[in-house]
Design an enzyme around this catalytic site. Structure first.
Site, short mmCIF file in Angstrom:
data_model
loop_
_atom_site.label_atom_id
_atom_site.label_comp_id
_atom_site.label_asym_id
_atom_site.label_seq_id
_atom_site.Cartn_x
_atom_site.Cartn_y
_atom_site.Cartn_z
N SER A 113 69.22 71.84 -39.98
CA SER A 113 70.12 71.91 -41.14
C SER A 113 69.80 73.09 -42.05
O SER A 113 69.77 74.22 -41.60
CB SER A 113 70.07 70.59 -41.88
N HIS A 114 69.52 72.80 -43.31
CA HIS A 114 69.30 73.85 -44.29
C HIS A 114 67.85 74.34 -44.33
O HIS A 114 67.53 75.24 -45.09
CB HIS A 114 69.66 73.29 -45.67
N ASP A 277 75.92 75.13 -45.28
CA ASP A 277 74.49 75.23 -44.96
C ASP A 277 74.23 75.69 -43.53
O ASP A 277 75.15 76.14 -42.83
CB ASP A 277 73.81 73.87 -45.20
N ASP A 281 77.39 71.41 -42.16
CA ASP A 281 77.89 70.10 -42.58
C ASP A 281 77.85 69.90 -44.10
O ASP A 281 78.48 69.00 -44.63
CB ASP A 281 77.19 68.95 -41.84
N ARG A 282 77.11 70.75 -44.80
CA ARG A 282 77.04 70.59 -46.26
C ARG A 282 78.02 71.55 -46.94
O ARG A 282 78.43 72.55 -46.36
CB ARG A 282 75.64 70.93 -46.78
N LYS A 376 79.24 64.77 -41.78
CA LYS A 376 79.79 65.43 -42.96
C LYS A 376 80.27 66.81 -42.54
O LYS A 376 79.84 67.33 -41.51
CB LYS A 376 78.75 65.48 -44.07
C1 G16 Z 1 70.49 64.94 -43.86
C2 G16 Z 1 71.30 63.69 -43.69
C3 G16 Z 1 71.94 63.31 -44.99
C4 G16 Z 1 70.91 63.19 -46.09
C5 G16 Z 1 70.12 64.48 -46.18
C6 G16 Z 1 68.96 64.42 -47.16
O1 G16 Z 1 71.33 65.99 -44.14
O2 G16 Z 1 72.29 63.85 -42.72
O3 G16 Z 1 72.61 62.12 -44.80
O4 G16 Z 1 71.51 62.93 -47.31
O5 G16 Z 1 69.57 64.78 -44.92
O6 G16 Z 1 68.00 63.57 -46.67
P1 G16 Z 1 66.58 63.46 -47.35
O7 G16 Z 1 66.85 63.15 -48.79
O8 G16 Z 1 65.93 62.33 -46.63
O9 G16 Z 1 65.89 64.79 -47.19
P2 G16 Z 1 71.19 67.39 -43.40
O10 G16 Z 1 72.27 68.25 -43.98
O11 G16 Z 1 69.80 67.87 -43.71
O12 G16 Z 1 71.38 67.08 -41.95
#
Ligand code: G16
Length: 543
Positions: A113-114, A277, A281-282, A376
């Site tokens: 992700s990010h 991101d 997805d963000r 998302k």
């Molecule tokens: C992931 C999850 C999200 C979550 C986020 C933050 O997002 O898919 O549902 O809200 O992590 O998670 P945490 O607070 O546990 O770090 P992504 O965009 O990183 O895949």
């Protein structure tokens, strides 16, 4: 082609977190590390012989190497077909769309992700189900269980597939099809939104900027926003996906999307700005000198969905993660639709979406999406906003002010303390739990705690229970303070503190949120002894 059974031994650290397994690249590069996890996924799944697997990732360092390994393992394990994205680049929402469109058995998405990328950055892998949804906890736990006992994995000998050219190749009995990464997703967006209206808006004196942050969304944004919707070339900045994301941290928030924030808060700022991101997805939404919190964004999308082609039939319900502000709840109440509160993690929305209990979902962590896929979706949110702006012909700020006047404003902030000592973070969380008995009815100025607990969730559809999902301090006036440890980091611990207060009085809604929330921020510090236990005077990131 020969099939090999490679002997291996378990790694102890392969439990998936909030969203798949995320580790440093160097951890994934250890001999057998990736293969062990992939074989554990396959071992945990039933009846995929001859079926289709979708494969792609956010383009970060190690993406292509991992794809070649997974293709050879999928062939050895009996998959019938792999649909792999050209150059290995497939955004997370596009992967979900492709799984659904081609009725695949599931998909493997390679992304952290990010989190920063590159040789010294992070890598990640997760499995998505036939619905396109991230695997639920029952599956991720079954995978983890397999990682603890794995003794061998299967892989075939085969030359690497040329990922740069679309087309088909046989790897043993398995067909590998290199597919266009963008076209299926772009067609889905055209079904949902009024492209003609957005085109007209973009052809007017409306100015906007989309920051792809050198991550996966660049090619999608260029095709959809610039080529199909006619935005001037250059409206998409940092559009070329790079294996190290240009050395940046592609987390679309006020701290890390600095190029965009600088443009949108300048004197001659464009009317609208957005960023996505690492894996697409963000989203972050900005107006001219105006920041829309993700919680407010979900509420605005819910309140305006009737204006959008794909949602005109009405919403069945809306869902938000527990730490997300209650702004969407107010809208749901007015619309007379259900509003669900789930733990953090998009996977918890899957059952609700599949059962048609909700149409829109959102999280404070810059995530919004709908039943069009099971992830998302950053660009989807941007198009939803552009469509609203095209119909309402108002500024982002005016839309928000009007929204707050109607529903009240939920002042909201999240304070992150990144990379703190894990032991200290556990002590802090335990310290909060130890106070549960004495905190209720305790007063800090105007604030009185009515209830506190460690959030537990029973899925209304499959009745699975998820415990210890965040400590909640609920105040008698509706304010909330929530503490969680992140489940997506790869170093130490990250403490997240979420702070929310409701303001129905229009004359008090224009304040800066850090100022409006200052008394509650002080309570959050005080109750958890954040400074004493973390040694940090300030949060690392405030959103
Ligand atoms: C992931 C999850 C999200 C979550 C986020 C933050 O997002 O898919 O549902 O809200 O992590 O998670 P945490 O607070 O546990 O770090 P992504 O965009 O990183 O895949």
């Amino acid at each position: 082609m020969s099939l090999h059974h490679i002997p291996t031994t378990p790694f102890a650290d392969q439990r998936p977190g909030t969203s798949g397994l995320r580790k440093k690249v160097s951890v994934f590069q250890q001999p057998h590390y990736l293969a062990n996890f992939v074989q554990s996924i396959f071992n945990a799944l039933p009846d995929y012989q001859g079926q289709t697997l979708v494969l792609g990732g956010d383009g970060r360092y190690y993406n292509k190497t991992a794809i070649q390994i997974i293709i050879k393992m999928a062939a050895a394990n009996g998959f019938g077909r792999v649909l792999v994205a050209q150059n290995g680049i497939l955004s997370t929402p596009a992967a979900s769309a492709v799984i659904r469109k081609y009725s695949a058995f599931g998909g493997i998405i390679l992304s952290a992700s990010h989190n920063p990328a590159g040789k010294d950055g992070d890598f990640g892998i997760k499995y998505n189900m036939a619905s396109g949804s991230p695997a639920p906890e029952a599956i991720t736990e079954a995978v983890f269980s397999q990682t603890k006992t794995i003794r061998e994995y299967q892989i075939v000998d085969h030359a690497d597939i040329d990922l740069s050219v679309q087309g088909q190749t046989l790897v043993g009995d398995m067909q590998v099809e290199v597919i266009d990464s963008v076209s299926d997703y772009a067609a889905l967006m055209a079904d949902l939104f009024d492209f003609a209206a957005i085109k007209k808006l973009l052809a007017s004196d409306f100015r906007f900027c989309f920051d792809a942050m050198h991550a996966v969304t660049g090619p999608y944004a260029q095709v959809i926003l610039e080529q199909e919707l006619g935005a001037p070339q250059g409206s998409v900045i940092n559009a070329v996906p790079l294996a190290d994301f240009g050395g940046g941290h592609p987390d679309p928030n006020l701290t890390y999307a600095e190029d965009l924030v600088e443009k949108l808060f300048a004197d001659d700022a464009p009317d609208f700005g957005a960023a996505s991101d690492g894996d697409g997805d963000r989203n972050m939404i900005l107006g001219k000198q105006f920041f829309v919190t993700p919680s407010d964004s979900l509420a605005v999308l819910t309140a305006n969905a009737h204006l959008i082609k794909g949602y005109q039939a009405g919403l069945t319900g809306v869902a938000r993660s527990m730490p997300t502000s209650q702004a969407a709840d107010k809208v749901a109440q007015k619309l007379g639709i259900n509003c669900f509160e789930t733990p953090t993690g998009w996977k918890f929305f899957g059952t609700l979406l599949d059962a048609n209990q909700v149409t829109l979902c959102g999280e404070e962590s810059f995530g919004t999406g709908s039943n069009h896929v099971r992830e998302k979706d950053g660009l989807w949110a941007v198009l939803f906003w552009l469509n609203i702006l095209a119909v309402r012909q108002q500024s982002v700020a005016d839309i928000l002010r009007q929204h707050w006047a109607e529903f009240g404003r939920h002042f909201y902030t999240r304070h992150d303390y990144a990379n703190i000592d894990k032991k200290q973070a556990d002590i802090l969380m335990q310290g909060l739990k130890d106070q549960f008995a004495r905190l209720p009815l305790h007063r800090w100025g105007d604030f009185e705690i009515q209830h506190c607990d460690d959030f537990s969730y029973t899925d209304p559809i499959d009745h699975s229970i998820s415990r210890e999902q965040g400590i909640r301090l609920l105040f008698s006036n509706g304010a909330r303070i929530i503490y969680r440890q992140s489940g997506t980091g790869t170093e130490g611990a990250t403490l997240r503190v979420y702070i929310e207060n409701y303001e129905p009085d229009v004359s008090k809604q224009q304040q800066d949120s850090q100022q409006a929330l200052a008394p509650l921020i002080a309570v959050a510090q005080d109750v958890a002894k954040i400074r004493e236990l973390t040694g940090r005077e300030q949060p690392t990131v405030i959103t």
